[in-house]
Design a protein around this motif. Structure first.
Motif, PDB file in Angstrom:
ATOM      1  N   LEU A   1      36.249  33.214  82.893  1.00 39.63           N
ATOM      2  CA  LEU A   1      36.206  34.324  83.850  1.00 39.63           C
ATOM      3  C   LEU A   1      37.570  34.991  83.966  1.00 39.63           C
ATOM      4  CD1 LEU A   1      34.013  32.569  86.562  1.00 39.63           C
ATOM      5  CD2 LEU A   1      33.289  34.044  84.680  1.00 39.63           C
ATOM      6  N   ALA A   2      38.625  34.207  83.760  1.00 38.87           N
ATOM      7  CA  ALA A   2      39.969  34.786  83.737  1.00 38.87           C
ATOM      8  C   ALA A   2      40.112  35.752  82.568  1.00 38.87           C
ATOM      9  CB  ALA A   2      41.022  33.684  83.652  1.00 38.87           C
ATOM     10  N   ALA A   3      39.592  35.347  81.403  1.00 31.38           N
ATOM     11  CA  ALA A   3      39.656  36.226  80.232  1.00 31.38           C
ATOM     12  C   ALA A   3      38.876  37.514  80.476  1.00 31.38           C
ATOM     13  CB  ALA A   3      39.114  35.493  79.003  1.00 31.38           C
ATOM     14  N   LEU A   4      37.701  37.396  81.116  1.00 34.46           N
ATOM     15  CA  LEU A   4      36.920  38.591  81.451  1.00 34.46           C
ATOM     16  C   LEU A   4      37.699  39.487  82.409  1.00 34.46           C
ATOM     17  CD1 LEU A   4      34.189  40.154  81.407  1.00 34.46           C
ATOM     18  CD2 LEU A   4      33.573  38.838  83.445  1.00 34.46           C
ATOM     19  N   THR A   5      38.304  38.883  83.424  1.00 38.62           N
ATOM     20  CA  THR A   5      39.084  39.659  84.405  1.00 38.62           C
ATOM     21  C   THR A   5      40.200  40.423  83.720  1.00 38.62           C
ATOM     22  OG1 THR A   5      38.595  38.014  86.108  1.00 38.62           O
ATOM     23  CG2 THR A   5      40.429  39.511  86.535  1.00 38.62           C
ATOM     24  N   ASP A   6      40.916  39.763  82.811  1.00 40.12           N
ATOM     25  CA  ASP A   6      42.010  40.438  82.103  1.00 40.12           C
ATOM     26  C   ASP A   6      41.495  41.603  81.264  1.00 40.12           C
ATOM     27  OD1 ASP A   6      43.924  38.736  83.158  1.00 40.12           O
ATOM     28  OD2 ASP A   6      43.892  37.363  81.446  1.00 40.12           O
ATOM     29  N   LYS A   7      40.346  41.412  80.607  1.00 36.89           N
ATOM     30  CA  LYS A   7      39.785  42.492  79.791  1.00 36.89           C
ATOM     31  C   LYS A   7      39.362  43.686  80.646  1.00 36.89           C
ATOM     32  CE  LYS A   7      38.160  39.676  75.908  1.00 36.89           C
ATOM     33  NZ  LYS A   7      38.881  40.436  74.857  1.00 36.89           N
ATOM     34  N   LEU A   8      38.724  43.421  81.778  1.00 36.93           N
ATOM     35  CA  LEU A   8      38.290  44.512  82.652  1.00 36.93           C
ATOM     36  C   LEU A   8      39.489  45.217  83.284  1.00 36.93           C
ATOM     37  CD1 LEU A   8      35.225  42.799  84.386  1.00 36.93           C
ATOM     38  CD2 LEU A   8      35.183  44.578  82.620  1.00 36.93           C
ATOM     39  N   ALA A   9      40.513  44.448  83.633  1.00 31.52           N
ATOM     40  CA  ALA A   9      41.725  45.068  84.191  1.00 31.52           C
ATOM     41  C   ALA A   9      42.407  45.933  83.141  1.00 31.52           C
ATOM     42  CB  ALA A   9      42.667  43.989  84.705  1.00 31.52           C
ATOM     43  N   SER A  10      42.464  45.440  81.899  1.00 34.75           N
ATOM     44  CA  SER A  10      43.060  46.229  80.814  1.00 34.75           C
ATOM     45  C   SER A  10      42.257  47.494  80.547  1.00 34.75           C
ATOM     46  CB  SER A  10      43.150  45.393  79.533  1.00 34.75           C
ATOM     47  OG  SER A  10      44.022  44.292  79.712  1.00 34.75           O
ATOM     48  N   ALA A  11      40.945  47.421  80.790  1.00 33.69           N
ATOM     49  CA  ALA A  11      40.076  48.593  80.613  1.00 33.69           C
ATOM     50  C   ALA A  11      40.176  49.565  81.780  1.00 33.69           C
ATOM     51  CB  ALA A  11      38.631  48.149  80.427  1.00 33.69           C
ATOM     52  N   ARG A  12      40.990  49.227  82.782  1.00 34.33           N
ATOM     53  CA  ARG A  12      41.244  50.064  83.962  1.00 34.33           C
ATOM     54  C   ARG A  12      40.020  50.190  84.865  1.00 34.33           C
ATOM     55  NH1 ARG A  12      42.609  52.849  79.752  1.00 34.33           N
ATOM     56  NH2 ARG A  12      41.177  54.561  80.204  1.00 34.33           N
ATOM     57  N   ALA A  13      39.256  49.090  84.981  1.00 34.85           N
ATOM     58  CA  ALA A  13      38.181  49.075  85.985  1.00 34.85           C
ATOM     59  C   ALA A  13      38.805  49.267  87.357  1.00 34.85           C
ATOM     60  CB  ALA A  13      37.433  47.744  85.923  1.00 34.85           C
ATOM     61  N   ARG A  14      38.164  50.072  88.186  1.00 36.93           N
ATOM     62  CA  ARG A  14      38.739  50.336  89.502  1.00 36.93           C
ATOM     63  C   ARG A  14      38.546  49.156  90.445  1.00 36.93           C
ATOM     64  NH1 ARG A  14      38.305  55.867  93.088  1.00 36.93           N
ATOM     65  NH2 ARG A  14      39.606  55.137  94.818  1.00 36.93           N
ATOM     66  N   VAL A  15      37.369  48.541  90.406  1.00 34.36           N
ATOM     67  CA  VAL A  15      37.069  47.368  91.235  1.00 34.36           C
ATOM     68  C   VAL A  15      36.345  46.350  90.364  1.00 34.36           C
ATOM     69  CG1 VAL A  15      35.836  46.478  93.253  1.00 34.36           C
ATOM     70  CG2 VAL A  15      36.858  48.763  93.336  1.00 34.36           C
ATOM     71  N   ILE A  16      36.733  45.080  90.479  1.00 34.55           N
ATOM     72  CA  ILE A  16      36.049  43.979  89.795  1.00 34.55           C
ATOM     73  C   ILE A  16      35.544  43.035  90.882  1.00 34.55           C
ATOM     74  CG2 ILE A  16      36.245  42.106  88.122  1.00 34.55           C
ATOM     75  CD1 ILE A  16      38.807  43.558  87.078  1.00 34.55           C
ATOM     76  N   ALA A  17      34.229  42.872  90.968  1.00 31.67           N
ATOM     77  CA  ALA A  17      33.636  42.065  92.038  1.00 31.67           C
ATOM     78  C   ALA A  17      32.829  40.922  91.444  1.00 31.67           C
ATOM     79  CB  ALA A  17      32.752  42.931  92.934  1.00 31.67           C
TER      80      ALA A  17
ATOM     81  N   ASP B   1      29.322  40.353  75.133  1.00 34.35           N
ATOM     82  CA  ASP B   1      29.756  41.602  74.513  1.00 34.35           C
ATOM     83  C   ASP B   1      31.097  42.073  75.072  1.00 34.35           C
ATOM     84  OD1 ASP B   1      27.544  41.694  72.890  1.00 34.35           O
ATOM     85  OD2 ASP B   1      26.408  43.026  74.212  1.00 34.35           O
ATOM     86  N   VAL B   2      31.313  41.842  76.346  1.00 40.01           N
ATOM     87  CA  VAL B   2      32.600  42.213  76.949  1.00 40.01           C
ATOM     88  C   VAL B   2      33.670  41.232  76.497  1.00 40.01           C
ATOM     89  CG1 VAL B   2      33.825  42.701  79.096  1.00 40.01           C
ATOM     90  CG2 VAL B   2      31.366  43.163  78.925  1.00 40.01           C
ATOM     91  N   TYR B   3      33.324  39.963  76.484  1.00 43.71           N
ATOM     92  CA  TYR B   3      34.278  38.904  76.144  1.00 43.71           C
ATOM     93  C   TYR B   3      34.779  39.043  74.707  1.00 43.71           C
ATOM     94  CZ  TYR B   3      36.065  34.108  75.595  1.00 43.71           C
ATOM     95  OH  TYR B   3      36.841  33.007  75.354  1.00 43.71           O
ATOM     96  N   ASN B   4      33.871  39.377  73.780  1.00 37.79           N
ATOM     97  CA  ASN B   4      34.286  39.452  72.370  1.00 37.79           C
ATOM     98  C   ASN B   4      34.677  40.863  71.928  1.00 37.79           C
ATOM     99  OD1 ASN B   4      31.890  40.851  71.861  1.00 37.79           O
ATOM    100  ND2 ASN B   4      30.787  39.021  71.172  1.00 37.79           N
ATOM    101  N   GLY B   5      34.667  41.817  72.863  1.00 35.68           N
ATOM    102  CA  GLY B   5      35.123  43.168  72.560  1.00 35.68           C
ATOM    103  C   GLY B   5      34.072  44.089  71.988  1.00 35.68           C
ATOM    104  N   ALA B   6      32.803  43.641  71.936  1.00 32.16           N
ATOM    105  CA  ALA B   6      31.746  44.500  71.403  1.00 32.16           C
ATOM    106  C   ALA B   6      31.461  45.680  72.323  1.00 32.16           C
ATOM    107  CB  ALA B   6      30.473  43.689  71.181  1.00 32.16           C
ATOM    108  N   ALA B   7      31.678  45.507  73.619  1.00 33.31           N
ATOM    109  CA  ALA B   7      31.507  46.601  74.583  1.00 33.31           C
ATOM    110  C   ALA B   7      32.811  47.373  74.684  1.00 33.31           C
ATOM    111  CB  ALA B   7      31.104  46.036  75.944  1.00 33.31           C
ATOM    112  N   SER B   8      32.743  48.667  74.499  1.00 34.19           N
ATOM    113  CA  SER B   8      33.956  49.495  74.516  1.00 34.19           C
ATOM    114  C   SER B   8      34.642  49.433  75.881  1.00 34.19           C
ATOM    115  CB  SER B   8      33.603  50.945  74.196  1.00 34.19           C
ATOM    116  OG  SER B   8      34.709  51.792  74.425  1.00 34.19           O
ATOM    117  N   PRO B   9      35.958  49.253  75.908  1.00 34.97           N
ATOM    118  CA  PRO B   9      36.677  49.242  77.192  1.00 34.97           C
ATOM    119  C   PRO B   9      36.503  50.532  77.989  1.00 34.97           C
ATOM    120  CG  PRO B   9      38.071  48.405  75.419  1.00 34.97           C
ATOM    121  CD  PRO B   9      36.847  48.968  74.773  1.00 34.97           C
ATOM    122  N   ASP B  10      36.254  51.644  77.295  1.00 37.10           N
ATOM    123  CA  ASP B  10      36.105  52.930  77.985  1.00 37.10           C
ATOM    124  C   ASP B  10      34.936  52.920  78.965  1.00 37.10           C
ATOM    125  OD1 ASP B  10      38.226  53.837  76.504  1.00 37.10           O
ATOM    126  OD2 ASP B  10      36.978  54.840  74.991  1.00 37.10           O
TER     127      ASP B  10
END
Length: 343
Positions: free
Chosen positions: A76-92, A293-302
């Motif tokens: 979950l830490a790895a997911l959080t870092d990926k979403l933060a790097s993708a500039r998600a406004r809120v992660i819940a 898909d998010v964890y392995n980068g298949a989902a675009s950060p955009d």
């Protein structure tokens, strides 16, 4: 023809309002209340969900790959870092994180490291240090939460005895200079004993909100009461943060309803409302991306830039807490909620 249909829908909508009002006045059971809310949903105009709300779902394929839940929190830490790097406004995060992971093993490693026979061996010390770091998943997750900055965690219902001597952290409570007035206006709030997330995680979170894992009605409480503390729902907090509103910006109206920054949300006397369930062709209209898909980068950060991203288990489909929370966030942001009359 069209005018007649509109008139008919308005009349039926008025009938729904009367039904909800009677249920509120007579204290009708949840069956009548649910019937009213279902009818209200039928006659609400069809809307698309808010485009800024997405879900990262943990489904069957993810559980097959990474194992049964609960997972090691470094995932979950790895997911959080990926979403933060993708500039998600809120992660819940919707799941509960109330208990520490690997606590007994970590304690045993610490006791081993204190032995003179271990301390005299650099190789043994190094091995124990590596093992401790790999197993201390709570510290890894806590660090990722701190780095991301806008992570919200959830508080879940607790056993009364387990909750008796616990005070919720400040970031889980509605803040107001007029505490006495706030409490008096929340007279109807449902009383729910809560268990906050692990303090190590909660201290770095932006806020903590209530999640109802076993809703008894179609309506969801947007604020609950735990002792003398008022706790906003996770959905309310996510919507508020999307509008740059803090816990201190949440207030209650004398005539019913909740305000959070520029948001105005109608509620019943128990501070509950019903969210719209957004669906297209039998599927959720709110975008759901698999964890893998998010964890392995298949989902675009955009996809996640500027979005409210809700993370949770998908094992119950539309009834999964993460989907109910996402539907409520979208409904609040787009003024789509339904509530029985406050009185």
């Amino acid at each position: 023809m069209a005018a007649a249909l509109i008139t008919k829908k308005r009349l039926l909508g008025s009938a729904v309002a009367v039904l909800l009002a009677l249920a509120a006045l007579l204290g009708a059971g949840t069956g009548v209340e649910n019937a009213g809310y279902r009818l209200a949903g039928v006659f609400m105009p069809s809307h698309t969900p808010n485009a800024d709300v997405v879900v990262v779902g943990i489904g069957g394929a993810d559980l097959d790959r990474f194992g049964e839940w609960p997972w090691p929190r470094d995932l979950l830490a790895a997911l959080t870092d990926k979403l933060a790097s993708a500039r998600a406004r809120v992660i819940a995060f919707v799941p509960a994180f109330a208990a520490p992971q690997n606590a007994q093993t970590l304690d045993y490693l610490q006791r081993l490291a204190a032995l003179n026979s271990i301390r005299s061996s650099p190789e043994a010390v190094s091995a124990l240090t590596r093992a401790h770091a790999e197993l201390d998943t709570d510290s890894v997750f806590a660090a990722s939460i701190q780095r991301a900055g806008m992570v919200l965690l959830s508080a879940h219902q607790a056993d009364v005895q387990a909750r008796a001597d616990t005070t919720l952290p400040a970031n889980a409570v509605v803040g107001s200079d007029d505490r006495q007035g706030l409490m008096s206006r929340a007279f109807g709030a449902l009383r729910v004993p809560l268990r906050a997330p692990l303090q190590q995680l909660a201290s770095g979170a932006n806020a903590i909100g209530y999640v109802d894992n076993h809703p008894g009605t179609l309506s969801q409480p947007l604020i609950v009461r735990d002792g003398n503390q008022l706790v906003p729902s996770l959905a309310l907090l996510v919507a508020a943060r999307m509008r740059s509103a803090t816990n201190s910006d949440i207030s209650l109206h004398n005539t019913g309803g909740i305000a959070a920054g520029d948001l105005r949300i109608p509620t019943d006397a128990h501070l509950r409302a019903q969210a719209r369930t957004y669906r297209v062709d039998g599927q959720s209209a709110i975008p759901v991306y698999e964890f893998s898909d998010v964890y392995n980068g298949a989902a675009s950060p955009d996809i996640f830039a500027g979005k409210a991203v809700l993370v949770g288990l998908m094992t119950n489909g539309d009834a999964a807490p993460v989907m109910m929370t996402a539907n409520m966030v979208s409904s609040i942001l787009d003024h789509d909620v339904v509530a029985a009359p406050f009185w």
